[in-house]
Write an enzyme that holds these catalytic residues in place. Structure first.
Site, PDB file in Angstrom:
ATOM      1  N   CYS A  48       0.795  -1.203   0.272  1.00  0.00           N
ATOM      2  CA  CYS A  48      -0.136   0.210  -0.019  1.00  0.00           C
ATOM      3  C   CYS A  48       0.931   1.343   0.143  1.00  0.00           C
ATOM      4  O   CYS A  48       0.424   2.111  -0.944  1.00  0.00           O
ATOM      5  CB  CYS A  48      -0.724   0.073   1.451  1.00  0.00           C
ATOM      6  SG  CYS A  48      -1.734  -1.378   1.442  1.00  0.00           S
ATOM      7  N   THR A  49       1.615   0.912   0.294  1.00  0.00           N
ATOM      8  CA  THR A  49       2.802   2.332   0.492  1.00  0.00           C
ATOM      9  C   THR A  49       3.882   2.683  -0.657  1.00  0.00           C
ATOM     10  O   THR A  49       3.434   3.682  -1.123  1.00  0.00           O
ATOM     11  CB  THR A  49       4.360   2.186   1.406  1.00  0.00           C
ATOM     12  OG1 THR A  49       3.051   2.121   3.117  1.00  0.00           O
ATOM     13  CG2 THR A  49       5.105   3.731   1.960  1.00  0.00           C
TER      14      THR A  49
END
Length: 153
Positions: A48-49
């Site tokens: 997600c980062t």
């Protein structure tokens, strides 16, 4: 079961506050600019980062195409604020704390547990022009969104 929102469908309306307090109302944006709405499982996890930072790194390209980027996960506003600050994310992060947006867009859950990673490109008329789902290919979401926006330009 909800209808799967797909290419050619009218996009559901999003009316929420972003992590930074600004109101997000996609209904008011219809007719003005295209939208990139991406659902992701959780703030500050590795994939997600990478995905959020890919959107951040290409934000100038999205801006050049007059597109607004909106990230959505079940995390609360405090988590979104910390995530945005830590990684310099200068686009809206919206909390889907009640699951209503995920349900409206029918993004479902991966393995019944995590939120799915699904990106939508919505044109100026409010029509979905891309639905792209890939749980681990974080960077491909950005590439597919930009390619779709360029086709629309």
């Amino acid at each position: 079961m909800a209808h799967k929102v797909d290419t050619g469908d009218r996009a559901p309306i999003i009316q929420r506050s972003a992590h930074d307090g600004r109101a997000i109302d996609t209904e008011s944006l219809i007719g003005q600019r295209p939208l990139v709405v991406y659902f992701y499982p959780r703030d500050d996890t590795p994939v997600c980062t990478r995905q959020a930072c890919s959107f951040r790194d290409q934000l100038e390209a999205f801006n050049a195409l007059d597109a607004e980027v909106i990230g959505i996960s079940a995390d609360d506003d405090a988590s979104h604020r910390a995530f945005a600050e830590k990684h310099g994310l200068d686009f809206a992060l919206v909390s889907d704390h009640d699951g209503r947006l995920s349900k409206a867009f029918d993004v479902g859950r991966a393995l019944g547990v995590l939120g799915n990673r699904v990106t939508f490109v919505i044109d100026r008329q409010g029509i979905v022009r891309l639905r792209y789902q890939a749980q681990l290919a974080a960077g491909r979401h950005v590439d597919k969104a930009l390619a779709t926006l360029r086709e629309l330009a």
